[in-house]
Design a protein around this motif. Structure first.
Motif, short mmCIF file in Angstrom:
data_model
loop_
_atom_site.label_atom_id
_atom_site.label_comp_id
_atom_site.label_asym_id
_atom_site.label_seq_id
_atom_site.Cartn_x
_atom_site.Cartn_y
_atom_site.Cartn_z
N LEU A 118 0.80 -1.04 0.07
CA LEU A 118 -0.02 -0.01 -0.14
C LEU A 118 0.91 1.26 -0.03
O LEU A 118 2.08 1.36 0.59
N LEU A 119 0.35 2.22 -0.74
CA LEU A 119 1.16 3.39 -0.68
C LEU A 119 0.82 4.23 0.50
O LEU A 119 -0.40 4.13 1.23
N ASN A 120 1.79 5.37 0.90
CA ASN A 120 1.54 5.94 2.18
C ASN A 120 0.32 6.88 2.09
O ASN A 120 -0.48 6.83 3.31
N ASP A 121 -0.04 7.25 0.97
CA ASP A 121 -1.50 7.84 0.97
C ASP A 121 -2.49 6.95 1.14
O ASP A 121 -3.64 7.36 1.73
N GLU A 122 -2.52 5.88 0.56
CA GLU A 122 -3.62 4.74 1.04
C GLU A 122 -3.83 4.57 2.24
O GLU A 122 -4.79 4.42 2.82
N ILE A 123 -2.59 4.33 2.95
CA ILE A 123 -2.55 4.01 4.39
C ILE A 123 -3.11 5.29 5.24
O ILE A 123 -3.93 5.10 6.13
N GLU A 124 -2.77 6.56 4.85
CA GLU A 124 -3.29 7.53 5.43
C GLU A 124 -4.92 7.58 5.53
O GLU A 124 -5.39 7.97 6.35
N GLU A 125 -5.17 7.54 4.35
CA GLU A 125 -6.87 7.57 3.94
C GLU A 125 -7.44 6.56 4.76
O GLU A 125 -8.53 6.82 5.54
N MET A 126 -6.87 5.31 5.02
CA MET A 126 -7.47 4.20 5.68
C MET A 126 -7.41 4.73 7.44
O MET A 126 -8.73 4.41 7.95
N LEU A 127 -6.68 5.21 7.67
CA LEU A 127 -6.57 5.54 9.02
C LEU A 127 -7.34 6.82 9.44
O LEU A 127 -7.96 6.93 10.44
N LEU A 128 -7.47 7.86 8.40
CA LEU A 128 -8.64 8.76 8.65
C LEU A 128 -9.88 8.28 8.81
O LEU A 128 -10.55 8.62 9.58
N LYS A 129 -10.41 7.22 7.95
CA LYS A 129 -11.53 6.51 7.96
C LYS A 129 -11.94 5.55 9.03
O LYS A 129 -12.75 5.59 9.41
N CYS A 130 -10.71 5.23 9.74
CA CYS A 130 -11.03 4.15 10.69
C CYS A 130 -11.26 4.90 11.94
O CYS A 130 -10.75 5.82 12.36
N GLU A 131 -12.32 4.28 12.72
CA GLU A 131 -12.96 5.01 14.11
C GLU A 131 -11.79 4.54 15.20
O GLU A 131 -11.12 3.61 15.02
N LYS A 132 -11.52 5.76 15.97
CA LYS A 132 -10.60 5.70 17.01
C LYS A 132 -11.37 6.05 18.23
O LYS A 132 -12.21 6.91 18.08
N ASN A 133 -10.93 5.77 19.56
CA ASN A 133 -11.45 6.34 20.48
C ASN A 133 -10.83 7.90 20.89
O ASN A 133 -9.98 8.29 20.07
N GLU A 134 -11.29 8.47 21.90
CA GLU A 134 -10.93 9.53 22.00
C GLU A 134 -9.39 9.81 22.44
O GLU A 134 -8.88 10.92 22.33
N LYS A 135 -8.77 8.70 22.64
CA LYS A 135 -7.24 8.70 22.91
C LYS A 135 -6.55 8.33 21.56
O LYS A 135 -5.24 8.12 21.60
N GLY A 136 -7.28 8.17 20.41
CA GLY A 136 -6.46 7.89 19.16
C GLY A 136 -6.22 6.30 19.05
O GLY A 136 -5.49 6.04 18.15
N LEU A 137 -6.88 5.39 20.02
CA LEU A 137 -6.59 4.15 20.03
C LEU A 137 -7.66 3.39 19.16
O LEU A 137 -8.81 3.64 19.13
N VAL A 138 -7.26 2.35 18.49
CA VAL A 138 -8.15 1.38 17.75
C VAL A 138 -8.23 0.18 18.36
O VAL A 138 -7.15 -0.63 18.79
N ASN A 139 -9.58 -0.33 18.58
CA ASN A 139 -9.56 -1.81 19.13
C ASN A 139 -9.66 -2.96 18.03
O ASN A 139 -9.63 -2.33 16.63
N TYR A 140 -9.87 -3.98 18.43
CA TYR A 140 -9.84 -5.31 17.28
C TYR A 140 -11.06 -4.86 16.23
O TYR A 140 -10.65 -4.86 15.05
N GLU A 141 -12.14 -4.65 16.66
CA GLU A 141 -13.38 -4.53 15.88
C GLU A 141 -12.84 -3.41 14.64
O GLU A 141 -13.35 -3.55 13.36
N GLN A 142 -12.27 -2.38 14.94
CA GLN A 142 -12.15 -1.02 14.26
C GLN A 142 -10.93 -1.49 13.24
O GLN A 142 -11.08 -1.26 12.16
N PHE A 143 -10.29 -2.36 13.83
CA PHE A 143 -8.92 -2.95 13.30
C PHE A 143 -9.46 -3.73 11.92
O PHE A 143 -9.13 -3.47 10.90
#
Length: 150
Positions: A118-143
């Motif tokens: 994956l390209l850096n831009d693709e990864i960045e886009e994935m992470l922007l779309k990924c739900e995270k909690n208020e601390k910026g953490l991702v749980n298994y379901e979100q992952f």
């Protein structure tokens, strides 16, 4: 694909149930799994519990940590959506076994270990779309949801 989108209250109740049966090492024994599931309102036969356990206990130690436990609850009723490689991948970055990983660790893993190149831009886009909690953490379901969207 499934969606778990747990409220903080529900996540806290899952964490509390897990901790009640925690053996002191961050895991619960397979023999206690049916009881924990019953406490949470998920009634399963012994056979169903064995099947669920076989899907998440990838290290086959007859115990599950919190990440595996959350994978087991991933669809809100039972463990039906799994990918052993994703569970293993998530666990490899969940250093303290609390069921969360930091978004930057996901980026690092994808850039260094993902066979899809994956390209850096693709990864960045994935992470922007990924739900995270208020601390910026991702749980298994979100992952899981993020990885299934790739």
């Amino acid at each position: 694909m499934y969606s778990m989108n747990l409220s903080d209250e529900r996540m806290d109740s899952y964490m509390a149930a897990f901790e009640e049966f925690d053996e002191g090492d961050g895991s619960i024994k397979a023999s206690n799994l049916k009881t924990v599931m019953d406490v949470l309102g998920f009634a399963h036969s012994d056979e169903e519990i064995e099947e669920l356990l076989s899907k998440v206990d990838i290290d086959e130690n007859n115990a599950i940590d919190f990440t595996q436990f959350m994978a087991l609850l991933s669809d809100g009723q039972s463990a039906q959506c799994y990918d052993d490689d994703l569970i293993e991948s998530f666990q490899s970055y969940d250093f303290d076994h609390d069921g969360f990983i930091e978004a930057f660790e996901i980026k690092e893993a994808l850039m260094n270990n993902d066979p899809r190149d994956l390209l850096n831009d693709e990864i960045e886009e994935m992470l922007l779309k990924c739900e995270k909690n208020e601390k910026g953490l991702v749980n298994y379901e979100q992952f899981f949801e993020m990885m299934m969207a790739v």
